[in-house]
Design a protein around this motif. Structure first.
Motif, short mmCIF file in Angstrom:
data_model
loop_
_atom_site.label_atom_id
_atom_site.label_comp_id
_atom_site.label_asym_id
_atom_site.label_seq_id
_atom_site.Cartn_x
_atom_site.Cartn_y
_atom_site.Cartn_z
N PHE A 1 -7.71 3.79 -3.19
CA PHE A 1 -6.73 3.66 -4.26
C PHE A 1 -5.35 3.20 -3.78
O PHE A 1 -4.47 2.98 -4.60
CB PHE A 1 -6.55 5.00 -4.98
N ARG A 2 -5.14 3.07 -2.49
CA ARG A 2 -3.78 2.86 -1.98
C ARG A 2 -3.19 1.51 -2.37
O ARG A 2 -2.02 1.42 -2.74
CB ARG A 2 -3.77 3.04 -0.45
N GLU A 3 -4.00 0.47 -2.30
CA GLU A 3 -3.50 -0.84 -2.70
C GLU A 3 -3.34 -0.93 -4.21
O GLU A 3 -2.36 -1.50 -4.71
CB GLU A 3 -4.43 -1.95 -2.20
N SER A 4 -4.28 -0.38 -4.96
CA SER A 4 -4.21 -0.48 -6.42
C SER A 4 -3.02 0.29 -6.97
O SER A 4 -2.38 -0.14 -7.94
CB SER A 4 -5.51 0.02 -7.06
N GLN A 5 -2.70 1.43 -6.37
CA GLN A 5 -1.55 2.19 -6.84
C GLN A 5 -0.24 1.48 -6.50
O GLN A 5 0.71 1.49 -7.28
CB GLN A 5 -1.55 3.60 -6.25
N SER B 1 0.84 -1.20 0.00
CA SER B 1 0.00 0.00 0.00
C SER B 1 0.87 1.25 0.00
O SER B 1 1.91 1.29 0.65
CB SER B 1 -0.92 0.01 1.23
N THR B 2 0.42 2.27 -0.71
CA THR B 2 1.17 3.53 -0.74
C THR B 2 0.99 4.33 0.54
O THR B 2 1.80 5.21 0.84
CB THR B 2 0.68 4.42 -1.90
N GLY B 3 -0.08 4.03 1.30
CA GLY B 3 -0.41 4.88 2.42
C GLY B 3 -1.10 6.15 1.92
O GLY B 3 -1.33 6.33 0.72
N ALA B 4 -1.43 7.05 2.84
CA ALA B 4 -2.17 8.26 2.46
C ALA B 4 -1.29 9.29 1.77
O ALA B 4 -1.73 9.99 0.87
CB ALA B 4 -2.81 8.87 3.70
#
Length: 343
Positions: A117-121, A99-102
């Motif tokens: 969107f965090r996991e998809s990115q 995850s990208t995080g916020a």
């Protein structure tokens, strides 16, 4: 996201101090008490960390990293992710960016990523690493499913650049976060340090938000994904068997060609420092040579870039078998496609 690796114990850390403190006792672990290995969780990753000195521990199942999910949490720099990935590749340890995080930074630009969107990115970055050495011995996957979060996603959530960024983000997220150029059981033990662990009723680690109920990723799927990536390379996809090589395949058994491939790989690729590396594979004269260039199995540099096989160490037996299987698969496909075109 799905993590296709089983573990009995997890060690989490966010920065260099925590990593040094918690991993300093890793070599004291009783391997019999962690039959499925240890998961290293850099979650949330808040700074660049170096854990290479701890990665020689023989029972590390995988390392995963992610950003801080708090809206006002720390920024995750993608360069830190890539550096952890590099360390894992050098030690043949599976790596997952979950995850990208916020708050996410890439190429000096800061972004605020909406929760949905965090996991998809992170998946779009395509930096997960699964060692070739394990491809022929896939892990036994967990069937327990981690509890689902009760958070209600805001369907209007958008991905916007953080206000603090000096740049103005005017494009959609798919364009602004372009990763294409980036490739690149609870068991107690006694030690001087206490290492927090994640436990579950199934005596396997369970990381919130990660689903362990997934398929085994067999070697054939691994190869299919490789061929798909290579098809996007203009150089690699330009190689095809010519009449000479096709005639050779028709006049020799597959077992003979396989033996030739094994010989070429063991003599020209397997050594830690192959002679004339980078130029050891001819461009013509044998179907295996053509297949090597077409599949990026022609030198150790290409093996490292396309197959994530570390340089400057001998190839393992499993890695050599993997390469031979790729070469034969490509030859079969090219022969089949050539026959179709001729008809």
């Amino acid at each position: 996201m799905d993590i296709p690796v089983k573990a009995s114990l997890s060690i989490s850390f966010s920065n260099q101090r925590e990593a040094d403190e918690k991993l300093s006792a890793i070599n004291e672990l009783n391997l019999e008490k962690i039959p499925d290995g240890v998961a290293l969780l850099a979650e949330p990753l808040t700074e660049k960390i170096d854990i290479a000195s701890f990665l020689d521990f023989e029972n590390i199942s995988y390392l995963s990293c992610s950003g801080d999910n708090a809206d006002d949490g720390s920024v995750l720099d993608f360069d830190w992710v890539l550096d952890l990935r590099r360390q894992c590749i050098l030690h043949d340890i599976p790596f997952y960016f979950t995850s990208t995080g916020a708050n996410f930074r890439m190429r000096g630009r800061d972004y605020h990523i909406g929760e949905k969107f965090r996991e998809s990115q992170a998946a779009k970055a395509d930096v997960h690493y699964f060692p070739v050495s394990r491809a022929f011995n896939p892990p036994v996957f967990q069937t327990t499913v981690a509890p689902t979060s009760s958070v209600i996603h805001d369907t209007d959530t958008k991905i916007n650049e953080a206000p603090s960024s000096k740049n103005t983000n005017t494009s959609c997220v798919q364009e602004s976060l372009n990763f294409e150029d980036s490739n690149p059981t609870d068991e107690n033990f006694e030690s001087e340090h206490t290492i927090p662990v994640v436990t579950s009723e199934a005596e396997n680690i369970s990381i919130p938000g990660i689903n362990y109920e997934i398929e085994i990723d067999p070697e054939d799927r691994y190869i299919d994904e490789l061929f798909n990536r290579i098809s996007h390379s203009k150089f690699r996809s330009s190689f095809h068997l010519r009449e000479q090589e096709r005639s050779y395949c028709l006049s020799h058994s597959e077992e003979t060609i396989k033996q030739h491939a094994m010989d070429f790989v063991s003599k020209k690729l397997a050594p830690a420092e192959p002679e004339n590396d980078g130029k050891q594979t001819p461009m013509k004269g044998h179907p295996v040579f053509i297949a090597q260039h077409a599949t990026a199995c022609c030198c150790r540099g290409c093996l490292h870039k396309w197959h994530h096989v570390p340089e400057h160490r001998p190839l393992t037996e499993s890695e050599q078998q993997y390469i031979v299987k790729i070469l034969l698969s490509w030859i079969r496909n090219d022969m089949r496609n050539s026959s179709t075109e001729d008809s």
